[in-house]
Design an enzyme around this catalytic site. Structure first.
Site, PDB file in Angstrom:
ATOM      1  N   ASP A 281       0.852  -1.177   0.000  1.00 41.63           N
ATOM      2  CA  ASP A 281       0.000   0.000   0.000  1.00 41.63           C
ATOM      3  C   ASP A 281       0.894   1.235   0.000  1.00 41.63           C
ATOM      4  OD1 ASP A 281      -2.365   1.387   0.018  1.00 41.63           O
ATOM      5  OD2 ASP A 281      -2.630   1.277   2.189  1.00 41.63           O
TER       6      ASP A 281
ATOM      7  N   GLN B 207      -4.833   1.922  15.066  1.00 36.10           N
ATOM      8  CA  GLN B 207      -3.656   2.376  14.315  1.00 36.10           C
ATOM      9  C   GLN B 207      -2.822   3.384  15.104  1.00 36.10           C
ATOM     10  OE1 GLN B 207      -4.799   3.988  10.489  1.00 36.10           O
ATOM     11  NE2 GLN B 207      -2.741   4.697   9.998  1.00 36.10           N
TER      12      GLN B 207
ATOM     13  N   HIS C 267      -3.687  13.958   0.686  1.00 35.86           N
ATOM     14  CA  HIS C 267      -3.986  13.084   1.827  1.00 35.86           C
ATOM     15  C   HIS C 267      -2.867  13.138   2.862  1.00 35.86           C
ATOM     16  CE1 HIS C 267      -5.208   9.659   4.245  1.00 35.86           C
ATOM     17  NE2 HIS C 267      -4.061   9.052   3.979  1.00 35.86           N
TER      18      HIS C 267
ATOM     19  N   GLU D 109     -10.556  12.673   7.097  1.00 35.09           N
ATOM     20  CA  GLU D 109     -10.352  13.982   6.491  1.00 35.09           C
ATOM     21  C   GLU D 109     -11.686  14.712   6.273  1.00 35.09           C
ATOM     22  OE1 GLU D 109      -7.825  11.563   3.697  1.00 35.09           O
ATOM     23  OE2 GLU D 109      -7.138  13.580   3.164  1.00 35.09           O
TER      24      GLU D 109
ATOM     25  N   ASP E 157      -9.435   0.550   1.649  1.00 35.02           N
ATOM     26  CA  ASP E 157      -8.469   0.171   2.675  1.00 35.02           C
ATOM     27  C   ASP E 157      -9.047   0.541   4.046  1.00 35.02           C
ATOM     28  OD1 ASP E 157      -6.106  -0.480   4.004  1.00 35.02           O
ATOM     29  OD2 ASP E 157      -5.238   1.496   3.660  1.00 35.02           O
TER      30      ASP E 157
ATOM     31  N   ARG F  76      -8.823   3.789  13.108  1.00 36.81           N
ATOM     32  CA  ARG F  76      -7.887   4.875  13.427  1.00 36.81           C
ATOM     33  C   ARG F  76      -7.351   4.799  14.848  1.00 36.81           C
ATOM     34  NH1 ARG F  76      -6.468   6.297   8.453  1.00 36.81           N
ATOM     35  NH2 ARG F  76      -8.276   6.833   7.185  1.00 36.81           N
TER      36      ARG F  76
ATOM     37  N   THR G 249      -9.476  -5.583   3.679  1.00 38.60           N
ATOM     38  CA  THR G 249      -9.277  -4.660   2.566  1.00 38.60           C
ATOM     39  C   THR G 249     -10.193  -5.152   1.448  1.00 38.60           C
ATOM     40  OG1 THR G 249      -6.950  -4.443   3.192  1.00 38.60           O
ATOM     41  CG2 THR G 249      -7.570  -3.641   1.000  1.00 38.60           C
TER      42      THR G 249
ATOM     43  N   GLU H 127     -10.863   4.078   3.339  1.00 42.23           N
ATOM     44  CA  GLU H 127      -9.926   4.868   2.545  1.00 42.23           C
ATOM     45  C   GLU H 127     -10.163   4.545   1.084  1.00 42.23           C
ATOM     46  OE1 GLU H 127      -5.861   4.347   3.906  1.00 42.23           O
ATOM     47  OE2 GLU H 127      -6.142   5.855   5.471  1.00 42.23           O
TER      48      GLU H 127
ATOM     49  N   GLU I 173      -9.099   4.159  -2.466  1.00 37.10           N
ATOM     50  CA  GLU I 173      -7.839   3.958  -3.178  1.00 37.10           C
ATOM     51  C   GLU I 173      -8.106   3.269  -4.509  1.00 37.10           C
ATOM     52  OE1 GLU I 173      -4.723   2.185  -0.866  1.00 37.10           O
ATOM     53  OE2 GLU I 173      -5.287   3.252   0.976  1.00 37.10           O
TER      54      GLU I 173
ATOM     55  N   LYS J  40      -5.222  -1.962  10.124  1.00 37.34           N
ATOM     56  CA  LYS J  40      -5.522  -2.103   8.699  1.00 37.34           C
ATOM     57  C   LYS J  40      -5.842  -3.540   8.290  1.00 37.34           C
ATOM     58  CE  LYS J  40      -4.046   2.079   7.135  1.00 37.34           C
ATOM     59  NZ  LYS J  40      -4.771   2.955   6.206  1.00 37.34           N
TER      60      LYS J  40
END
Lengths: 428, 428
Positions: free
Chosen positions: B137, B251, B144, B375, B244, B248, B268, B210, B212, B264
């Site tokens: 990844d 993490q 970002h 975000e 993904d 949080r 996925t 996420e 991607e 993570k």
């Protein structure tokens, strides 16, 4: 598991010296090919011989262990066998220990079968034993984490706040895992030289080894269903030596914030023989005391360290014989394998047959027990003196690193053989 | 590669609406199973149908493309086909575009063959298309990386010193990659609540997506032999959407110093159709200007971004229809796919058929183009208002996230379908 006392008395009709890594009590699994040709096969090691398990299987000798004759061992990997689970692993081990005993004639007195099944080690090439799915590298030696932390952040901030609460780990690269004997090319990459204002491209100047041990997952867990720490042993097939080659300069420039990447994934070497949990059972010992007490999902009886002596040797083009760089023990690991597996899956992450979990660098409490050049030469401040007058802070082209290890029983050794790799100059 | 003009004129005898993601110009590859039963097969998408390539292969219709009848497409993965290399990929694509044309009778006028080969999409289940080796990844969106960096380190230190010099990436977990439609269980793990002095164990409270894109490596490179940036396109098979999923809070507590791990690797999700580089060729566009100029091994003509519009929708148990959370474009990526592949292998790291490389979260310049809840709701400071009065800062149980995307041609779309996942409550 079998009783230690009983096992320690066992003798094979195949000659086994007391210092041999491969007595009847070990019986590790590997994949080999005869140098004279032929297909890759699953074998076990006994003394100086490889026993071709596909030949025994063909003869129906594993029927008592519940195996048919469908070629579980006539394959280039252990995966199919590993996926069958502990009852089958134990039954096959019992069959092998029986067939190889000095007082059992089946194989001993059948010259034709013996000729086909027992191959001198000098006549085989050992291959990567497992088709590896995912590779995870932990960071479970408190001494190593403290040493590295001290070098980069000072003594008072050596351990990160999370370190004593969870077995820190990260995902490594499976594709570049190679078997012992595979040469390792010095990697190129981006480096930020001290004092420079922009990075340069070139060969790594700070090439290092890391002494680790790893285990293969035999049977995995479904996505979303964690492995409770108490059940972790059921999933562990066996262990091997791991050299987690590291390019310290590439790593240093790249690793914040997402962790090691190109500083590690150019090569990881493993020893070819997988030593089973059954063989290591008599050497299961208490590990370091854990304080603070781990959270409930990581709590397990403190008897999941392993008393395995480990050594690293350096061979240079000039040295007449390999020089011992360090001597340590797998029992120093702060976080044990059950905790690693329980933590890895606590979020529902699935594991699969053939996944490799490595321990992280194994460093002991004294400077001669550190498991990497970075620590042994303390970031270049205390270069290692070699007997011929050379010094080393990091590896040079042509250097070979040899790691070996064994558990010492009464009159026998459960050994891992070795993992060796020689550094080739960087490519163009 | 084929000329844009000519391709844009092509029409199929299978009806394709202008907004369909799957016109004759696309022809993505996937693996499907008929809901009525049977084995997993390789297919392509055309309009609302799946074309079973194993049926065509059985009929010898790929002989012109150099394929025999040995079941390349009668398999549960694309790997074998992907390993054959670009000339075969192009020949098969040309054959398919020919067979599906409105003016070619071979398939059009053969009712029996059509019945066997063309299956309505509603009658199939899409499976994971590729047996994935290693998963990497990247972190290649400047917006970002800047957003996340600003939140955690302030505006002036948002980007790490290495970010503008190399495509930062890390290894992810292959085992937990799932196909669109697979539910995602909220992970449990260690969290350090704000103000607490020791971590707790519990369900993640800050579950995020996420947005991607990813690509599959078609043909890899041997260990020790980097892929030069100019040759990278030869190794890229095709693209898909990637979610993904990220916890949080897990993490945040775990990721220093070795990077994301359990935050993570619980899941996925990827979209089931792999859109080829050939299909995307007309949408290859310049990416952001790169300043400082990359080191030589990363230099390539700045025309390796792709104009692909991307959207993320949220469905909650209460919402009547999915609500669009963001809209962005793949072309915003600072580091392109050729640079990613060249960097990944510059140290000699090998890649293999089926390796997955994801882009990292794709955020654009404006707040409505951010590719994660973190975000969009700015770390919970600006909760997202949903039309029914609900708000969201992170995902709740029962929420579904749907990502979709397409490249807009003249009168046709090269679409990716969608990747969807619904959050299940944490397990026990």
């Amino acid at each position: 598991m079998s009783a230690d006392f009983q096992e320690s008395m066992l003798r094979s009709f195949v000659p086994v010296e007391p210092e041999s890594h491969f007595p009847l009590q070990n019986l590790p699994y590997g994949v080999f090919r005869r140098r004279s040709g032929g297909e890759a096969r699953v074998g076990t090691a006994i003394g100086d011989y490889v026993l071709d398990l596909s030949v025994l299987e063909e003869q129906g000798l594993f029927q008592a262990a519940g195996l048919g004759q469908d070629g579980i061992f006539a394959r280039p990997s252990l995966n199919r066998f590993m996926s069958m689970g502990r009852p089958v692993w134990q039954a096959v081990r019992a069959t092998l220990q029986h067939l190889l005993r000095e007082d059992v004639p089946t194989l001993r007195d059948n010259a034709s079968l013996r000729r086909r099944a027992l191959v001198p080690m000098s006549e085989v090439e050992m291959l990567l034993p497992v088709e590896i799915g995912d590779y995870t590298d932990f960071y479970s030696s408190r001494e190593h984490a403290t040493n590295v932390g001290t070098m980069f952040r000072g003594k008072d901030n050596a351990l990160q706040p999370n370190w004593l609460w969870l077995p820190v780990g990260y995902h490594g690269r499976s594709s570049s895992i190679v078997v012992s004997g595979t040469p390792v090319r010095r990697p190129r990459g981006q480096l930020m030289p001290p004092g420079a204002t922009q990075p340069v491209y070139g060969p790594s100047r700070l090439l290092d080894f890391e002494l680790e041990m790893g285990f293969f997952v035999g049977t995995g867990n479904p996505l979303g269903e964690p492995i409770p720490v108490q059940e972790a042993p059921e999933h562990i097939f066996g262990f091997m030596l791991v050299n987690d080659w590291s390019a310290r300069d590439i790593q240093k420039w790249e690793y914040v914030p997402l962790g090691p990447f190109l500083g590690k994934n150019f090569a990881t070497s493993i020893s070819p023989w997988v030593v089973t949990l059954e063989a290591l059972e008599p050497f299961r010992v208490p590990g370091p005391e854990q304080d603070p007490e781990p959270l409930a999902y990581l709590r397990i009886e403190n008897r999941w360290a392993f008393d395995i002596q480990l050594e690293v040797y350096l061979k240079t083009p000039r040295l007449e014989e390999p020089f011992r760089l360090c001597r340590t023990n797998f029992r120093y690991m702060y976080w044990n394998v059950c905790q690693q597996l329980a933590h890895h899956t606590v979020n529902g992450c699935n594991t699969r047959t053939g996944d490799l979990m490595a321990s992280g660098t194994i460093s002991g409490p004294t400077p001669d027990s550190y498991g990497s050049m970075l620590e042994l030469a303390w970031r270049g401040e205390k270069p290692i003196q070699l007997p011929d007058g050379e010094t080393r802070s990091f590896l040079q082209d042509g250097d070979s690193v040899i790691m070996t290890g064994y558990a010492q029983g009464e009159g026998y050794r459960i050994g891992f053989g070795e993992v060796e790799g020689t550094i080739l100059p960087a490519g163009n």
